[in-house]
Design an enzyme around this catalytic site. Structure first.
Site, PDB file in Angstrom:
ATOM      1  N   ASP A 216      -4.021   1.559  12.324  1.00  9.70           N
ATOM      2  CA  ASP A 216      -3.673   1.036  11.003  1.00  9.70           C
ATOM      3  C   ASP A 216      -3.962   2.107   9.960  1.00  9.70           C
ATOM      4  O   ASP A 216      -4.453   3.193  10.291  1.00  9.70           O
ATOM      5  CB  ASP A 216      -4.445  -0.253  10.699  1.00  9.70           C
ATOM      6  CG  ASP A 216      -3.635  -1.224   9.852  1.00  9.70           C
ATOM      7  OD1 ASP A 216      -3.017  -0.774   8.860  1.00  9.70           O
ATOM      8  OD2 ASP A 216      -3.614  -2.436  10.161  1.00  9.70           O
TER       9      ASP A 216
ATOM     10  N   GLY B  14      -3.699   5.968  10.784  1.00 12.37           N
ATOM     11  CA  GLY B  14      -2.366   6.556  10.761  1.00 12.37           C
ATOM     12  C   GLY B  14      -1.379   5.699  10.006  1.00 12.37           C
ATOM     13  O   GLY B  14      -1.721   4.652   9.453  1.00 12.37           O
ATOM     14  N   ASP B  15      -0.143   6.150   9.995  1.00 16.21           N
ATOM     15  CA  ASP B  15       0.969   5.463   9.331  1.00 16.21           C
ATOM     16  C   ASP B  15       2.097   5.379  10.347  1.00 16.21           C
ATOM     17  O   ASP B  15       2.623   6.403  10.787  1.00 16.21           O
ATOM     18  CB  ASP B  15       1.400   6.258   8.094  1.00 16.21           C
ATOM     19  CG  ASP B  15       2.536   5.601   7.329  1.00 16.21           C
ATOM     20  OD1 ASP B  15       3.432   5.000   7.966  1.00 16.21           O
ATOM     21  OD2 ASP B  15       2.554   5.712   6.086  1.00 16.21           O
ATOM     22  N   PHE B  16       2.467   4.163  10.751  1.00 15.50           N
ATOM     23  CA  PHE B  16       3.422   4.059  11.858  1.00 15.50           C
ATOM     24  C   PHE B  16       4.834   4.481  11.491  1.00 15.50           C
ATOM     25  O   PHE B  16       5.687   4.631  12.363  1.00 15.50           O
ATOM     26  CB  PHE B  16       3.404   2.696  12.546  1.00 15.50           C
ATOM     27  CG  PHE B  16       3.499   1.473  11.663  1.00 15.50           C
ATOM     28  CD1 PHE B  16       4.428   1.366  10.652  1.00 15.50           C
ATOM     29  CD2 PHE B  16       2.672   0.383  11.901  1.00 15.50           C
ATOM     30  CE1 PHE B  16       4.538   0.226   9.881  1.00 15.50           C
ATOM     31  CE2 PHE B  16       2.774  -0.777  11.142  1.00 15.50           C
ATOM     32  CZ  PHE B  16       3.699  -0.848  10.133  1.00 15.50           C
TER      33      PHE B  16
ATOM     34  N   HIS C 219       8.065  -8.490  10.798  1.00 12.77           N
ATOM     35  CA  HIS C 219       8.689  -9.321   9.758  1.00 12.77           C
ATOM     36  C   HIS C 219       8.471  -8.767   8.347  1.00 12.77           C
ATOM     37  O   HIS C 219       9.061  -9.265   7.393  1.00 12.77           O
ATOM     38  CB  HIS C 219       8.238 -10.776   9.862  1.00 12.77           C
ATOM     39  CG  HIS C 219       6.793 -11.033   9.528  1.00 12.77           C
ATOM     40  ND1 HIS C 219       6.237 -12.290   9.594  1.00 12.77           N
ATOM     41  CD2 HIS C 219       5.779 -10.208   9.138  1.00 12.77           C
ATOM     42  CE1 HIS C 219       4.966 -12.225   9.255  1.00 12.77           C
ATOM     43  NE2 HIS C 219       4.665 -10.987   8.971  1.00 12.77           N
TER      44      HIS C 219
END
Length: 346
Positions: free
Chosen positions: A206, A232-234, A253
């Site tokens: 996350d 991190g940043d997905f 969503h």
């Protein structure tokens, strides 16, 4: 076409029924206000109380206290015996802080963000733009603000705590040793799963500001030796941490269909041979019949730039496009759907 049995108003409904539906917001605000004022926590502490005792404890005005408490009784949230009030069984189960099924975090977030946003529904459905104040700014700014972060984390815990027991049983965890929870917030769900299946170890991926919250929460739950954190940043990171099972729950969503497809492909790449990709959300039927899930989807319209709920068939399509040929769709409790994509062993 949606069946009549799935609708709130039957064909026989008259003006009184329509007015009752129009006033349903009153029911919601009674519940949200009681939670905000601490009615259920106070009664759990006191056991039972008179109107005067509750008024003194909570600061209720004498003009309002009787009708407010009667309203909660008639909603089934309180019980009245003589002149004393107590929590109902439903309130003790879900509305008292510390209860196993406590949803107070969700209620606080709903009262703070969703209720005001729904007042602007006409704007949302004519412009397609979110209406919640937090949707207008940066998610990272929200995480950096303790006033906003606390209710958000509590809401996420409420949501995934309800999913946890169903997820613990719906998938054959015994065949896998490692879990990566992508967008797993402060590790609440990962902790519940490693508690249910002690052979598991979990990694939560996350945004960096979530790290301290995760370490504090897992320490409180006694799972800090089983649940680790990778920041991190997905979207920005080219790869996700690898695991036997990679999971995205109540994540897709939040994003547009194109972004969902990209995230599924990236998550599929992180699944080790012989493992599985798990995705769950309040997914829709191809012809929706569940009003609760439609309302969740409208919530996403109100609070995100491109999010909505989506049919399980679309999720199957994203997995197949990523290369998965073994996809299963399963119910996950009464409110969510689980899609499982299995990767062949090497």
């Amino acid at each position: 076409m949606t069946s009549a049995s799935a609708t709130v108003l039957p064909d026989s409904a008259g003006p009184v029924d329509v007015k009752r539906l129009a006033n349903a917001f009153c029911h919601a605000k009674l519940l949200l206000t009681a939670g905000k004022l601490g009615v259920f926590a106070a009664l759990e502490d006191l056991g039972s109380a008179t109107e005067q005792e509750l008024s003194e404890r909570l600061g209720l005005h004498p003009r309002a206290s009787r009708d407010f408490l009667y309203g909660l009784v008639l909603l089934g949230l309180l019980e009245k015996d003589g002149d004393r009030y107590a929590n109902s069984a439903a309130a003790r189960r879900s509305l008292v802080p510390g209860a196993p099924e406590y949803v107070g975090g969700f209620l606080a977030r709903a009262d703070r963000m969703l209720y005001p946003a729904w007042e602007q529904l006409d704007e949302a459905v004519t412009t397609g733009r979110p209406q919640a104040a937090s949707a207008q700014g940066s998610f990272l700014d929200m995480l950096g603000d303790p006033v906003q972060r606390g209710p958000y984390l509590a809401m996420m815990d409420s949501a995934n705590s309800a999913v946890a027991p169903h997820l613990a049983e719906a998938f054959p965890w015994a065949a896998h040793g490692t879990l990566v929870d992508v967008g797993g917030c402060r590790g609440n769900l990962a902790s519940r799963l490693v508690q249910a299946h002690p052979h598991l170890t979990a990694t939560v991926f996350d945004l960096p500001p979530m790290g301290d919250a995760l370490r504090e929460h897992t320490a409180a739950l006694g799972t800090d030796d089983k649940v680790s954190f990778v920041p991190g940043d997905f979207f920005a990171d080219t790869e996700l941490p690898q695991g036997d099972v990679v999971m995205m729950g109540h994540v897709l969503h939040n994003w547009s269909p194109e972004q969902r497809a990209a995230l599924v492909a990236k998550a599929w790449d992180a699944v080790r041979p012989g493992g599985a990709l798990l995705v769950y959300d309040a997914m829709l039927d191809d012809e929706p019949t569940d009003l609760a899930r439609i309302l969740v989807s409208i919530n996403m319209l109100l609070v995100t730039e491109g999010g909505s709920e989506y049919p399980a068939s679309e999720c199957r399509g994203w997995m197949e496009a990523a290369g998965c040929t073994d996809v299963e769709v399963l119910p996950l409790g009464t409110h969510d759907t689980l899609v499982v994509g299995r990767k062949p062993a090497a």
